[in-house]
Write an enzyme that holds these catalytic residues in place. Structure first.
Site, PDB file in Angstrom:
ATOM      1  N   ARG A  76       0.866  -1.192   0.000  1.00 19.16           N
ATOM      2  CA  ARG A  76       0.000   0.000   0.000  1.00 19.16           C
ATOM      3  C   ARG A  76       0.897   1.235   0.000  1.00 19.16           C
ATOM      4  O   ARG A  76       1.673   1.436   0.931  1.00 19.16           O
ATOM      5  CB  ARG A  76      -0.902   0.014   1.232  1.00 19.16           C
ATOM      6  CG  ARG A  76      -1.957  -1.073   1.224  1.00 19.16           C
ATOM      7  CD  ARG A  76      -2.981  -0.829   2.311  1.00 19.16           C
ATOM      8  NE  ARG A  76      -3.900  -1.949   2.452  1.00 19.16           N
ATOM      9  CZ  ARG A  76      -4.964  -2.148   1.677  1.00 19.16           C
ATOM     10  NH1 ARG A  76      -5.236  -1.297   0.705  1.00 19.16           N
ATOM     11  NH2 ARG A  76      -5.751  -3.186   1.871  1.00 19.16           N
ATOM     12  N   GLY A 113      -6.879  -1.326  -6.770  1.00 13.69           N
ATOM     13  CA  GLY A 113      -8.191  -0.812  -6.387  1.00 13.69           C
ATOM     14  C   GLY A 113      -8.282   0.694  -6.552  1.00 13.69           C
ATOM     15  O   GLY A 113      -7.603   1.279  -7.404  1.00 13.69           O
ATOM     16  N   ASN A 114      -9.094   1.314  -5.705  1.00 12.56           N
ATOM     17  CA  ASN A 114      -9.349   2.755  -5.857  1.00 12.56           C
ATOM     18  C   ASN A 114      -8.095   3.608  -5.736  1.00 12.56           C
ATOM     19  O   ASN A 114      -7.866   4.511  -6.540  1.00 12.56           O
ATOM     20  CB  ASN A 114     -10.384   3.200  -4.824  1.00 12.56           C
ATOM     21  CG  ASN A 114     -11.793   2.871  -5.282  1.00 12.56           C
ATOM     22  OD1 ASN A 114     -12.111   3.005  -6.465  1.00 12.56           O
ATOM     23  ND2 ASN A 114     -12.637   2.424  -4.372  1.00 12.56           N
ATOM     24  N   GLY A 115      -7.274   3.344  -4.710  1.00  8.28           N
ATOM     25  CA  GLY A 115      -6.047   4.123  -4.498  1.00  8.28           C
ATOM     26  C   GLY A 115      -5.111   3.970  -5.688  1.00  8.28           C
ATOM     27  O   GLY A 115      -4.535   4.940  -6.188  1.00  8.28           O
ATOM     28  N   ASP A 138     -13.492  -5.770  -2.398  1.00 11.55           N
ATOM     29  CA  ASP A 138     -14.553  -4.849  -1.960  1.00 11.55           C
ATOM     30  C   ASP A 138     -15.570  -4.538  -3.065  1.00 11.55           C
ATOM     31  O   ASP A 138     -16.655  -4.036  -2.781  1.00 11.55           O
ATOM     32  CB  ASP A 138     -13.937  -3.526  -1.472  1.00 11.55           C
ATOM     33  CG  ASP A 138     -13.085  -3.719  -0.222  1.00 11.55           C
ATOM     34  OD1 ASP A 138     -13.255  -4.748   0.452  1.00 11.55           O
ATOM     35  OD2 ASP A 138     -12.248  -2.840   0.066  1.00 11.55           O
ATOM     36  N   ARG A 173     -27.198 -19.920  19.772  1.00 15.07           N
ATOM     37  CA  ARG A 173     -26.475 -18.674  20.015  1.00 15.07           C
ATOM     38  C   ARG A 173     -26.717 -17.663  18.894  1.00 15.07           C
ATOM     39  O   ARG A 173     -27.161 -18.031  17.810  1.00 15.07           O
ATOM     40  CB  ARG A 173     -24.963 -18.940  20.010  1.00 15.07           C
ATOM     41  CG  ARG A 173     -24.424 -19.529  21.262  1.00 15.07           C
ATOM     42  CD  ARG A 173     -22.965 -19.890  21.067  1.00 15.07           C
ATOM     43  NE  ARG A 173     -22.358 -20.333  22.301  1.00 15.07           N
ATOM     44  CZ  ARG A 173     -21.264 -21.063  22.378  1.00 15.07           C
ATOM     45  NH1 ARG A 173     -20.669 -21.469  21.269  1.00 15.07           N
ATOM     46  NH2 ARG A 173     -20.765 -21.407  23.546  1.00 15.07           N
ATOM     47  N   MET A 180     -15.021  -8.452   5.627  1.00 12.44           N
ATOM     48  CA  MET A 180     -14.195  -7.310   5.189  1.00 12.44           C
ATOM     49  C   MET A 180     -15.001  -6.302   4.372  1.00 12.44           C
ATOM     50  O   MET A 180     -15.981  -6.651   3.714  1.00 12.44           O
ATOM     51  CB  MET A 180     -13.009  -7.792   4.373  1.00 12.44           C
ATOM     52  CG  MET A 180     -11.811  -8.118   5.248  1.00 12.44           C
ATOM     53  SD  MET A 180     -10.343  -8.387   4.246  1.00 12.44           S
ATOM     54  CE  MET A 180      -9.082  -8.265   5.507  1.00 12.44           C
ATOM     55  N   GLN A 285     -10.295 -14.039   3.720  1.00 13.44           N
ATOM     56  CA  GLN A 285     -11.179 -13.655   2.612  1.00 13.44           C
ATOM     57  C   GLN A 285     -10.398 -13.176   1.389  1.00 13.44           C
ATOM     58  O   GLN A 285     -10.945 -13.046   0.308  1.00 13.44           O
ATOM     59  CB  GLN A 285     -12.138 -12.543   3.068  1.00 13.44           C
ATOM     60  CG  GLN A 285     -13.120 -13.016   4.132  1.00 13.44           C
ATOM     61  CD  GLN A 285     -13.731 -11.855   4.905  1.00 13.44           C
ATOM     62  OE1 GLN A 285     -14.798 -11.388   4.572  1.00 13.44           O
ATOM     63  NE2 GLN A 285     -13.049 -11.390   5.947  1.00 13.44           N
TER      64      GLN A 285
HETATM   65  O1  F6P Z   1      -9.514  -3.364   0.205  1.00 15.14           O
HETATM   66  C1  F6P Z   1      -9.483  -4.690   0.574  1.00 15.14           C
HETATM   67  C2  F6P Z   1      -9.484  -4.847   2.070  1.00 15.14           C
HETATM   68  O2  F6P Z   1      -9.413  -6.216   2.372  1.00 15.14           O
HETATM   69  C3  F6P Z   1     -10.648  -4.190   2.797  1.00 15.14           C
HETATM   70  O3  F6P Z   1     -11.823  -4.933   2.758  1.00 15.14           O
HETATM   71  C4  F6P Z   1     -10.061  -4.062   4.181  1.00 15.14           C
HETATM   72  O4  F6P Z   1     -10.709  -3.026   4.880  1.00 15.14           O
HETATM   73  C5  F6P Z   1      -8.616  -3.742   3.922  1.00 15.14           C
HETATM   74  O5  F6P Z   1      -8.333  -4.233   2.635  1.00 15.14           O
HETATM   75  C6  F6P Z   1      -7.653  -4.357   4.886  1.00 15.14           C
HETATM   76  O6  F6P Z   1      -6.382  -3.876   4.602  1.00 15.14           O
HETATM   77  P1  F6P Z   1      -5.004  -4.505   5.086  1.00 15.14           P
HETATM   78  O7  F6P Z   1      -4.745  -5.719   4.270  1.00 15.14           O
HETATM   79  O8  F6P Z   1      -4.010  -3.420   4.821  1.00 15.14           O
HETATM   80  O9  F6P Z   1      -5.174  -4.837   6.528  1.00 15.14           O
END
Ligand code: F6P
Length: 358
Positions: A76, A113-115, A138, A173, A180, A285
């Protein structure tokens, strides 16, 4: 003339990245043979900034269709820091442009993704030949019906819900499953419906805990002494909705929590008397092999991107539009997100099924 094509994967990983890389590469070699050279950049934009790359060999793209993660590595590198010169004194944008030149690239494919698409657009504005490819579990990239990685994550989250179902029922329960999705509730909505969740809470619809507990009580009165809640990690309640994003995060931090799931479990126990447990499948996930659907989608997207390279169409992002693979101009999609809209058909499906949305 030989074309040199750069490729990088940026942001959080997801199943289908390697299948897309393979789709691009195989289609390029198929059409252009020895007239193409593929340069793999390590760890997303970080590798582009640092100049970490290698010319890849054709056989590196074999045997990766089913492999999760990314053979290129990812990281990232936040868009908001791209133009900020940090302690290392590196001008990141200038460094990326210099390395693009050094690599003698004709174009650069950015899978993310978006970024990632925001930075892709920035580089395109800076004069580089860029093609974006939409990945994310997402499913929140603007201008595309679907992103690769999403359906695999839906399958995984659904399996989690299925497995939780049997234990919830045996123990009578409530089970709160954190799915996520910080801003977008697509994954929670789809896996919640697929897994038969009784209550689905997503960030786009702030929930009322009273309504959640009422739904649990109602099920109990109907002779169903257990309930399954699919809760997006970014879900928040109607009280938190009155706060600004930063205030909300501060309030959560003060309570020692980042997501709402543990609090929801405590509130359910206190208000309904039902023993309640939380399950957080987390990065599972995003792990492992892509589903058949995602392998096909990734291959379609990769092949389409190869066609764009061949035709010299740049400054665009590959997309699925009303079921047909095409592309959008980067400036039209960068900086926008596709959240679950109020009139989303899946929300009305959930409501008509008697699923509580809180
Ligand atoms: O964008 C994908 C995602 O898995 C999101 O659903 C989640 O909020 C985020 O990445 C988690 O990020 P990281 O892998 O940096 O913990």
């Amino acid at each position: 003339m030989k074309k040199r094509v750069g490729i990088l994967t940026s942001g959080g990983d997801c199943p289908g990245l390697n299948a897309t890389i393979r789709g691009v590469a195989k289609a390029l070699y198929q059409r252009m043979g020895g007239d193409v050279e593929i340069v793999g950049i390590s760890n997303g934009y970080d590798g582009l900034i640092k100049g970490e790359w290698r010319v890849m060999q054709q056989d590196e793209f074999s045997g990766i269709l089913t492999r999760g993660g990314t053979i290129l590595g990812t990281k990232r590198t936040p868009f908001k820091l791209m133009k900020v010169v940090g302690e290392d004194k590196v001008d990141k944008v200038a460094a990326m442009k210099q390395n693009y030149k050094k690599m003698e690239l004709d174009c650069l494919l950015c899978l993310g993704g978006n970024g990632t698409h925001k930075t892709a657009n920035l580089l395109s504005e800076e004069g580089l030949n860029i093609i974006g490819l939409p990945k994310t579990i997402d499913n929140d990239i603007y201008g595309t019906d679907v992103t690769f990685g999403f359906h695999t994550a839906v399958d995984i989250a659904t399996e989690v819900i299925d497995r939780i179902h049997t234990t919830a029922s045996s123990h009578r329960r409530c089970m709160v499953i954190e799915i996520m999705g910080n801003k977008a509730g697509w994954l929670t909505l789809y896996s919640g419906i697929a897994g038969g969740a009784d209550i689905i809470l997503i960030p786009e619809l702030p929930y009322d805990i009273q309504k959640v507990c009422k739904a649990i009580q109602k099920r109990s009165e109907q002779g169903k002494p257990f309930s399954i809640l699919a809760v997006a990690e970014g879900a928040y309640d109607v009280e938190e909705a009155k706060l600004k994003k930063k205030e909300r995060a501060a309030a959560r931090a003060a309570a020692g929590e980042t997501t709402a799931t543990n609090r929801i479990a405590r509130q359910i126990e206190a208000m309904t008397g039902f023993e309640t447990r939380v399950c957080v499948p987390g990065h599972m996930q995003r792990g492992g092999s892509p589903s058949a659907y995602d392998r096909v989608l990734a291959t379609q997207f990769g092949v389409y991107a190869a066609k764009l390279v061949e035709e010299g169409v740049y400054g665009v992002a590959v997309a699925m539009k009303n079921g047909v693979v095409g592309h959008n101009p980067l400036p039209e999609i960068a900086g926008k997100s596709k959240l679950v809209p109020e009139d989303c058909e899946m929300l009305s499906v959930a409501r008509r099924m008697g699923i509580s949305l809180g």
